[in-house]
Motif scaffolding. Structure first.
Motif, PDB file in Angstrom:
ATOM      1  N   LYS A 188      84.311  14.958  12.922  1.00  0.00           N
ATOM      2  CA  LYS A 188      85.812  14.623  13.347  1.00  0.00           C
ATOM      3  C   LYS A 188      86.011  15.354  14.644  1.00  0.00           C
ATOM      4  N   THR A 232      80.423   7.513  18.497  1.00  0.00           N
ATOM      5  CA  THR A 232      79.271   8.230  17.691  1.00  0.00           C
ATOM      6  C   THR A 232      79.442   7.758  16.350  1.00  0.00           C
ATOM      7  N   SER A 233      78.420   7.701  15.732  1.00  0.00           N
ATOM      8  CA  SER A 233      78.406   7.115  14.275  1.00  0.00           C
ATOM      9  C   SER A 233      77.704   7.773  13.214  1.00  0.00           C
ATOM     10  N   ASP A 234      77.970   7.598  11.822  1.00  0.00           N
ATOM     11  CA  ASP A 234      77.171   8.016  10.574  1.00  0.00           C
ATOM     12  C   ASP A 234      76.139   6.971  10.608  1.00  0.00           C
ATOM     13  N   TRP A 274      75.134   1.837   9.885  1.00  0.00           N
ATOM     14  CA  TRP A 274      76.096   2.628  10.652  1.00  0.00           C
ATOM     15  C   TRP A 274      77.468   2.554  10.557  1.00  0.00           C
ATOM     16  N   ALA A 323      73.945   7.983  16.380  1.00  0.00           N
ATOM     17  CA  ALA A 323      73.649   8.807  15.104  1.00  0.00           C
ATOM     18  C   ALA A 323      72.477   9.512  15.561  1.00  0.00           C
ATOM     19  N   ARG A 344      77.530  -1.334  13.067  1.00  0.00           N
ATOM     20  CA  ARG A 344      79.000  -0.661  12.821  1.00  0.00           C
ATOM     21  C   ARG A 344      80.005  -1.842  13.240  1.00  0.00           C
ATOM     22  N   THR A 362      75.850  12.755  10.085  1.00  0.00           N
ATOM     23  CA  THR A 362      77.419  12.458   9.839  1.00  0.00           C
ATOM     24  C   THR A 362      78.078  13.257  11.031  1.00  0.00           C
ATOM     25  N   THR A 363      78.877  12.154  11.762  1.00  0.00           N
ATOM     26  CA  THR A 363      79.520  12.704  12.913  1.00  0.00           C
ATOM     27  C   THR A 363      80.756  13.510  12.478  1.00  0.00           C
ATOM     28  N   LYS A 372      81.438   4.828   9.991  1.00  0.00           N
ATOM     29  CA  LYS A 372      82.112   6.194  10.169  1.00  0.00           C
ATOM     30  C   LYS A 372      82.636   6.444   8.578  1.00  0.00           C
ATOM     31  N   TRP A 373      81.404   6.710   7.808  1.00  0.00           N
ATOM     32  CA  TRP A 373      81.742   6.720   6.397  1.00  0.00           C
ATOM     33  C   TRP A 373      82.166   8.163   5.906  1.00  0.00           C
ATOM     34  N   GLY A 374      81.806   9.208   6.821  1.00  0.00           N
ATOM     35  CA  GLY A 374      82.488  10.494   6.439  1.00  0.00           C
ATOM     36  C   GLY A 374      81.772  11.183   5.128  1.00  0.00           C
TER      37      GLY A 374
END
Ligand SMILES: [Zn+2]
Lengths: 395, 143
Positions: A116, A209-211, A15, A346, A181, A113-114, A17-19
């Motif tokens: 932005k 919130t996460s990826d 997990w 996620a 994460r 994917t969260t 915030k990889w985008g």
């Protein structure tokens, strides 16, 4: 029992915030689960995906999207959308397919994917949309979690220090989880020093919130035995029941609860209803549970869940926490993965991530997070639109 | 303070005047109340009525729980500058057997509230618009 299926493999993309595109996370999780299971991809005849609504068109057809990414091989596909319970609903679809004898091995998968920035409803004047109404009136997501938390304080005597203890406990567990994460340990003082968001909850009481991506390879018990994995953990129950009218707890995004004024109608708690079917289906009770993964959208909510799962009497969860019973090494460890506190949510992957953690726990593969001798685990989560789930796995 | 006229922030959700009430509906079949108004189908699983009467809900109740907003919510919320934190309460209505959320009037903090405390419904400014001042229902501790 005849309604059980085996969990052959589990996999998760870490997990964060990889985008990146959510499909990447799903593929990584699926490949790990396949390798863990020792099952060739072409043997998987059903791909059941938890859908994200945040990523546009491909998200709506998660099953097919992941099947294509892994290489079309003619399997059947399914896509489930059930908010936080999407993964469990996808798992239930796979179980049905297997128990019906229509396939032997299935991949269950969810990834997200969260986006932005802050999620806000469309503008204009739209009083027919409950999300528009509540934001217009100044009621955000933390409002609901804070209302539940404050009620615990006034009714049961919970304190903000208790809520901080949940964060400290989960952070300690998550610090030993390479897939989490957030892996930093915190003290109660750290929590108390974080900004107040919605009294009594501070920034560190509320999950992000996460990826992330999670996947399971599940099969018939027969198939598991044939490949020498007859002792693999089994899915003993999946509950995805709806609430029962009248829902007596005000739920996001609503501005009011149901009315229980009609003859023969009583106010009900959705959270408390979810595990009831799971326990019945598995033929076990709360006293049989060794470990639980619950949806700690806030620290205080973990305490609500402990009571909803009937791991203690209503109002006693903080007592359990203070006594160290819910930490790893305690009587009934809760969120040994670190929970949402360390992962962030996620959505379509989260319910599956809970099952992944329990799978590793029941196999004794959790290293420093290991709950010794865990043989029965339960998950619980609840999301929007009357969706929620509780899954029991046992060995 | 501006001399713009007052207008309901959301039309038809409450009465205007000294002793305001939320406006809901009541199922003619089973007596279930709805807020916001429900006029097409009854959500009681034991009732298939689709007849509703408009009713004024009780304007007093007791606190189910409470919190506040320390940060400015996103649009469509219209925040004053600088943003002033406000208190929020969920209030249980006895007759209707339901809980309704709302802001609490200015000047009341979470420290002033307690679960079970009696509250009443009043109208207060939500925000100022170009042509009028938008008012909405807020909860106020019963003096
Ligand atoms: Zn009715």
């Amino acid at each position: 029992m005849s309604n059980e299926i085996a969990i052959l493999g589990a996999g998760m993309h870490p997990w964060g915030k990889w985008g990146r595109n959510f499909v990447e996370y799903g593929v990584a999780a699926a490949r790990e689960a396949l390798a863990d299971a020792g099952v060739p991809w072409r043997d998987v005849r059903f791909v059941s995906g938890g859908a994200t609504v945040r990523c546009g068109y491909p998200g709506y057809v998660a099953g097919a999207t992941f099947a294509q990414a892994l290489g079309w091989q003619g399997a059947e596909v399914n896509t489930s959308y059930a908010a936080c319970a999407s993964g469990s609903q996808a798992l239930a679809a796979a179980r049905n397919k297997i128990l019906a004898g229509e396939c032997e091995v299935a991949l269950v998968i969810g990834a997200d994917t969260t986006p932005k920035g802050f999620l806000a409803p469309a503008g204009g004047y739209r009083p027919e949309d409950p999300d528009w109404v509540r934001f217009y009136l100044g009621i955000t997501n933390p409002t609901y979690f804070a209302l539940y938390a404050r009620r615990r304080m006034d009714l049961y005597g919970d304190t903000q220090a208790d809520f901080a203890k949940v964060k400290v406990k989960n952070a300690a567990a998550g610090s030993k989880n390479p897939r989490a994460r957030y892996t930093k340990c915190f003290t109660e003082e750290d929590v108390a020093a974080s900004a107040m968001v919605a009294d009594p909850l501070r920034l560190m009481d509320i999950c992000a919130t996460s990826d992330g991506g999670a996947a399971l390879i599940v099969s018939s018990v027969d198939y598991a035995k044939r490949i020498g994995k007859g002792d693999a953990p089994r899915i003993a129950a999946i509950s995805t029941v709806t609430p029962s009218f009248a829902s007596g707890v005000v739920e996001m995004p609503d501005i009011a609860t149901d009315s229980a004024a009609a003859e023969g109608i009583e106010a009900q708690s959705f959270r408390a209803a979810l595990p009831i079917k799971a326990y019945e289906e598995a033929g076990i009770g709360p006293e049989d549970v060794d470990v639980a993964e619950v949806y700690d959208l806030s620290t205080a909510l973990e305490l609500d869940w402990i009571e909803d799962l009937r791991l203690c009497e209503r109002g006693d969860a903080a007592k359990l926490l203070r006594g160290g019973d819910t930490r790893i090494g305690g009587r009934i460890p809760v969120n040994p993965s670190g929970g949402l506190a360390c992962f962030g949510e996620a959505v379509p992957a989260q319910a599956l991530a809970q099952v992944c953690e329990l799978t590793w726990q029941l196999r004794g593969q959790s290293g420093e997070r290991q709950v010794e001798g865990a043989r029965v685990g339960i998950t619980a989560n609840q999301g929007l639109f009357g969706h929620g789930s509780s899954v029991i796995i046992k060995r | 303070m501006s001399d713009k006229p007052l207008a309901a922030a959301i039309d038809g959700w409450h009465t205007l005047g000294e002793q305001p009430h939320l406006i809901g509906t009541r199922c003619c079949g089973c007596g279930t109340y709805f807020f916001p108004k429900q006029t097409h189908y009854c959500k009681n699983p034991d009732c298939d009525s689709n007849e509703f009467e408009e009713v004024e809900l009780s304007r007093t109740g007791t606190v189910w729980s409470y919190t506040n907003a320390c940060y400015k919510p996103p649009a469509p919320f219209v925040a004053a500058e600088p943003f002033e934190p406000y208190t929020i309460a969920a209030v249980q209505l006895e007759k209707e057997q339901m809980t309704v959320l709302g802001q609490v009037v200015a000047g009341v903090s979470t420290a002033d509230l307690k679960v079970g405390m009696p509250m009443e419904l009043v109208l207060e400014t939500l925000h100022e618009a170009e042509d009028d001042i938008k008012v909405t229902w807020k909860w106020k501790p019963v003096a």
